[in-house]
Design a protein around this motif. Structure first.
Motif, short mmCIF file in Angstrom:
data_model
loop_
_atom_site.label_atom_id
_atom_site.label_comp_id
_atom_site.label_asym_id
_atom_site.label_seq_id
_atom_site.Cartn_x
_atom_site.Cartn_y
_atom_site.Cartn_z
N ALA A 103 37.79 49.33 36.65
CA ALA A 103 39.20 49.37 37.04
C ALA A 103 39.72 50.80 37.15
O ALA A 103 40.51 51.11 38.06
CB ALA A 103 40.04 48.58 36.03
N LEU A 162 43.64 41.71 40.59
CA LEU A 162 42.91 42.21 39.42
C LEU A 162 43.66 41.86 38.14
O LEU A 162 44.84 42.21 37.99
CB LEU A 162 42.71 43.72 39.51
N LEU A 208 33.99 46.89 41.59
CA LEU A 208 34.98 46.02 42.22
C LEU A 208 35.05 46.33 43.71
O LEU A 208 34.86 47.48 44.13
CB LEU A 208 36.35 46.25 41.59
N VAL A 240 42.09 43.76 45.32
CA VAL A 240 40.75 43.44 44.84
C VAL A 240 40.38 42.07 45.37
O VAL A 240 41.05 41.06 45.08
CB VAL A 240 40.70 43.46 43.29
#
Length: 594
Positions: free
Chosen positions: A310, A534, A242, A249
């Protein structure tokens, strides 16, 4: 990647979705309908993930479909039911969002796409409690004609090979009885000819049958809808990392087959729907009980890419509370070529009268007629109570010859042919003993314990009773039993030998553990704050049921509803805004365009 300077982007979209299962494809469809540009990146060469190999049942309370089916369901009843099942395990806000949004999500998905469901009139919740439903909550996907996809039919992940007949034919549950007894009636014979005839014609043009049912039909309908609406699905394009800028994000790095690494900007956010952590090499060992072992019903590619990415940016991991996995007991037919057949014991045998499950002590340890998840939880608890020695992992399903004739056992369907039974014995799948002691010796379990267990069980079963585990006491027990067996559809004595057994192991079918999220599917950090940009849905998002399994389809229901909520929220949020965005995705608001 926590960028400290202006990031170079190879391309830009509004919403970037990783994973083409039920959750990811729903998010993409709804976001596209809201007028924003969507790209779906799928790690493999086919859509569907766990959805495509599942039964496809989708648990959503209070839908208009339940009313149409004549079994109207109530969100208020479902709320009371979940309060009794989940209790104080947490996740109340997200669970309430699911309940409130479920009916609208299903209605809109059916209206804007080719996804179609029908509410089951009889498919009870798995747990007894106030507000439990007998029908209406379990939604079944309508069968789909794979020929509509043309050459892209190959892009739909096939179901498990054990669920296909003749090397590639899917069979609807309503057709199963006809195909198992084609000569029992003119109706059965006619239906068998129709199903098999269609399949024979399919194989002239396609690698498998195109009459799709269950989860395969759901996955195909979602994919067909995306194709009709020109939403791009980019295959063999896994998530690498990411991109986070100033705490938000803003995109991701992907590895696109034939094109190498690309940086894709996502103006409205990134959605993680990559299938969960079932095969993550570290998190599985960290979270799953030792007794569970490595057996999984999820695709080999579900290695936790979304969750892993994540966690690297400080996302919060929820351990699933009661259980990190959701379970099915499975038997295994070993093959010399290594292509083992794994059979989930769902409803066809365990609930039927005349079967018991025993551990290595030869003792029963669970209500055999309970749901597949609760059965395995019983296996794991029994092993833990024995000091982690694995007394019930594996467990053994014990029956007599009459049971196999009447109901079948695992991969061996209702069977009268002695030669076919013998073939399963020779393969080592079906274990036979002329006496209980002989059967116990072959299984490597305590013979005296097994004999005592059968004696006790038979004494009570002769009266239709099971004081030890109360088989037949719940609605779901009775529903999956044999109504012709009186007075208890789940209990009858085990007759004289020969006796047979298959061995079952715990296998996860999905995750309960996953990323912690809020009511809008926003991923939370370790301080409990939403990470801007996100989102997660499906098995990447921790289960709102916290390790419990309330009813049929309680993984697909939240996957679809939270995919819908994520799309609504992301589409109406102001691009570039940081922090928690206080918008209700259910209430109509002006659409923001870029």
């Amino acid at each position: 990647m926590n960028a400290t300077r202006q990031t170079h982007w190879d391309e830009e979209v509004d919403l970037l979705v990783f994973g083409a299962g039920a959750g990811g494809m729903t998010a993409a469809l709804v976001a596209h309908h809201e007028g924003i540009k969507v790209l779906v990146c799928e790690k493999t060469d086919a859509v569907g993930g766990i959805t495509s190999t599942s039964g496809g049942t989708t648990w959503v309370p209070g839908t208009s479909l339940s009313t149409s089916a004549g079994v109207p369901d109530s969100v208020d009843d479902a709320r009371r039911f979940l309060a009794s099942v989940v209790g104080d395990r947490g996740g109340d806000e997200a669970r309430e969002a699911f309940l409130q949004s479920g009916p609208a999500a299903i209605d809109e998905l059916q209206r804007i796409s080719d996804v179609k469901f029908v509410a089951a009139t009889a498919h009870p919740d798995y747990v007894t409690g106030p507000g439990a439903a007998f029908g209406g909550r379990a939604l079944a996907p309508v069968a789909f004609d794979g020929r509509l996809l043309g050459a892209e039919f190959v892009r739909v992940r096939p179901p498990r090979k054990e669920f296909m007949g003749l090397g590639g034919m899917m069979v609807a549950r309503t057709d199963l009885d006809a195909l198992l007894a084609p000569f029992a009636s003119t109706k059965n014979f006619s239906r068998t000819l129709a199903v098999v005839g269609r399949y024979v014609m399919d194989r002239l043009r396609y690698p498998r049958g195109t009459q799709l049912v269950m989860g395969n039909a759901l996955a195909a309908r979602l994919f067909y809808s995306l194709r009709k609406q020109n939403v791009e699905v980019r295959f063999e394009t896994p998530l690498i990392e990411l991109v986070i800028e100033q705490g938000e994000v803003t995109g991701a790095v992907v590895e696109q087959k034939g094109a190498g690494k690309k940086r894709i900007r996502a103006r409205r956010g990134v959605v993680l729907a990559t299938g969960g952590i079932t095969r993550h090499p570290v998190l599985r060992k960290q979270l799953f009980p030792a007794g569970a072992g490595p057996l999984s019903l999820s695709p080999n590619t579900h290695t936790g890419d979304g969750v892993d990415s994540a966690l690297k940016i400080n996302a919060q991991l929820n351990d699933g509370h009661d259980s990190p996995g959701l379970w099915m007991p499975c038997s295994i037919l070993r093959s010399r070529d290594g292509q083992d057949s794994v059979w989930p014991h769902i409803i066809l045998d365990r609930a039927k009268p005349g079967l018991i499950a025993v551990n290595s002590r030869g003792e029963r340890f669970v209500n055999e007629s309970d749901s597949y998840h609760d059965f395995v939880m019983g296996m794991l608890r029994d092993s833990e109570s024995g000091g982690g020695k694995g007394d019930s992992v594996p467990a053994h399903l014990i029956v007599d010859a009459a049971f196999i004739r009447d109901y079948g056992l695992g991969l061996l369907m209702r069977e009268r042919s002695r030669s076919r039974i013998a073939s399963f014995e020779k393969a080592g799948y079906l274990i036979k003993g002329n006496t209980l002691a002989e059967l116990a010796a072959k299984l490597g379990i305590d013979a005296a314990g097994l004999e005592r267990t059968v004696d006790t069980y038979n004494r009570d079963a002769a009266q239709g009773q099971d004081p030890a585990f109360h088989r037949g006491a719940s609605v779901v027990n009775r529903f999956n039993g044999d109504a012709a067996q009186k007075p208890n559809p789940c209990v009858r004595p085990i007759g004289p030998g020969p006796y047979y057994a298959v061995t079952v192991w715990p296998a996860d079918l999905a995750c309960s553990a996953g990323l912690e999220g809020n009511a809008n599917g926003q991923v939370l950090d370790n301080n409990g704050h939403a990470i801007p940009g996100l989102y997660a849905c499906g098995n990447d998002l921790a289960s709102i049921f916290r390790g419990t399994y309330p009813g049929p389809g309680t993984t697909l229901g939240p996957a679809i509803v939270f995919g819908w909520r994520v799309a609504k929220y992301a589409a109406r949020a102001v691009p570039g805004a940081s922090g928690a965005r206080q918008l209700d995705p259910v209430a109509p608001k002006p659409r923001v365009t870029v």
